[in-house]
Design an enzyme around this catalytic site. Structure first.
Site, PDB file in Angstrom:
ATOM      1  N   HIS A 109       0.851  -1.199   0.000  1.00  0.00           N
ATOM      2  CA  HIS A 109       0.000   0.000   0.000  1.00  0.00           C
ATOM      3  C   HIS A 109       0.888   1.251   0.000  1.00  0.00           C
ATOM      4  O   HIS A 109       1.923   1.277   0.655  1.00  0.00           O
ATOM      5  CB  HIS A 109      -0.914  -0.012   1.235  1.00  0.00           C
TER       6      HIS A 109
ATOM      7  N   GLU B 291      -4.178   1.605  -7.337  1.00  0.00           N
ATOM      8  CA  GLU B 291      -4.537   2.688  -6.427  1.00  0.00           C
ATOM      9  C   GLU B 291      -3.642   3.887  -6.713  1.00  0.00           C
ATOM     10  O   GLU B 291      -2.558   4.014  -6.111  1.00  0.00           O
ATOM     11  CB  GLU B 291      -4.318   2.259  -4.967  1.00  0.00           C
TER      12      GLU B 291
HETATM   13  P1  13P Z   1      -9.858   6.103   0.216  1.00  0.00           P
HETATM   14  O1  13P Z   1     -11.006   5.283  -0.291  1.00  0.00           O
HETATM   15  O2  13P Z   1     -10.114   6.708   1.562  1.00  0.00           O
HETATM   16  O3  13P Z   1      -9.387   7.091  -0.802  1.00  0.00           O
HETATM   17  O4  13P Z   1      -8.642   5.091   0.467  1.00  0.00           O
HETATM   18  C1  13P Z   1      -8.322   4.166  -0.522  1.00  0.00           C
HETATM   19  C2  13P Z   1      -7.300   3.246  -0.009  1.00  0.00           C
HETATM   20  O5  13P Z   1      -6.200   3.634   0.321  1.00  0.00           O
HETATM   21  C3  13P Z   1      -7.679   1.824   0.126  1.00  0.00           C
HETATM   22  O6  13P Z   1      -6.574   1.027   0.389  1.00  0.00           O
END
Ligand code: 13P
Length: 242
Positions: free
Chosen positions: A89, A159
């Site tokens: 992450h 992401e």
């Molecule tokens: P948000 O949905 O708060 O933008 O976070 C996404 C995230 O980091 C999921 O791992």
């Protein structure tokens, strides 16, 4: 293809959401929750049979045990009935200096224990603006994925760092374009066809739009997974009830 909602609680405990899960007031068939490690043991014992559990992290230092203060191993996660684990992450890459080499080691340990790795990749705003998105995604995939990766044990979460926690969700076009690129790299470099999920400021309205993306297996949400009404809406969208 049924989509999945992965709720990354980060360093939070959403009591109201958990209460509803515990009392079976939420249909958890398409839900994976990622609680903080401190709560995994309790949650595994209380609801581990009816909701899929993911850890937010695993150590790269040893698959099993050893003198590694503060770490939690893949074997320990397996014993807690965690069938999934987030890896790489951006918050861990940024705040804890996690490297691609560490991430590759973590995924190998998870695979040894038959735990599915959810590998997070994505570019920063500066990288996006400099036209480096493809370069970054390619490097992260090439350096993080071990040879043990297969479509049974690895999910890729796209992401974009510029979208996480910003209320700026990537557009359907941006997600489709990134997914096409990631799929092409996976096939070219690894001969793999992995499930792809999107994460970054997902809301019920943006999910409703992106759900039509053919390659989208699901979403990885942060803040939306902490609020009961929003999480329920996301799950309803999956069930085609909205
Ligand atoms: P948000 O949905 O708060 O933008 O976070 C996404 C995230 O980091 C999921 O791992």
């Amino acid at each position: 293809m049924q989509k999945i909602v992965i709720a990354n609680w980060k360093m939070n405990f959403p009591h109201e959401v958990y209460h509803e899960i515990k009392n079976s007031n939420i249909d958890t068939a398409n839900l994976i929750i990622c609680p903080p490690q401190a709560y995994l043991s309790q949650i595994s014992a209380e609801v581990g049979t009816h909701v899929k559990l993911a850890s937010q992290n695993v150590t790269h230092l040893s698959e099993k045990n050893g003198a590694f203060t503060g770490e939690v191993s893949a074997v320990m996660l397996k014993n807690l009935a965690c069938d999934f684990c987030l890896v790489g992450h951006s918050e861990r890459r940024i705040f804890l200096n996690e490297t691609n080499a560490d991430i590759k080691q973590k995924i190998s340990h998870l695979h040894q224990q038959n735990i599915t790795a959810i590998l997070c990749i994505g570019e920063t705003l500066a990288e996006k603006n400099n036209g480096q998105s493809h370069l970054v995604l390619t490097k992260q995939l090439k350096e993080c994925l071990p040879l043990s990766a297969s479509n049974h044990n690895t999910i890729i979460a796209y992401e974009p760092v510029w979208s996480i926690g910003t209320s700026i969700c990537a557009s359907t076009t941006e997600i489709s374009e990134a997914f096409d690129f990631i799929s092409a790299i996976l096939i070219k470099e690894f001969e793999l066809n992995l499930d792809l999920v999107y994460g970054g400021s997902v809301s019920p309205s943006s999910f409703t739009e992106m759900i039509s993306i053919e390659k989208l297996k699901g979403i990885l949400v942060g803040s939306a997974g902490l609020k009961l009404d929003i999480l329920k809406e996301l799950l309803k969208i999956v069930e085609n009830k909205l």
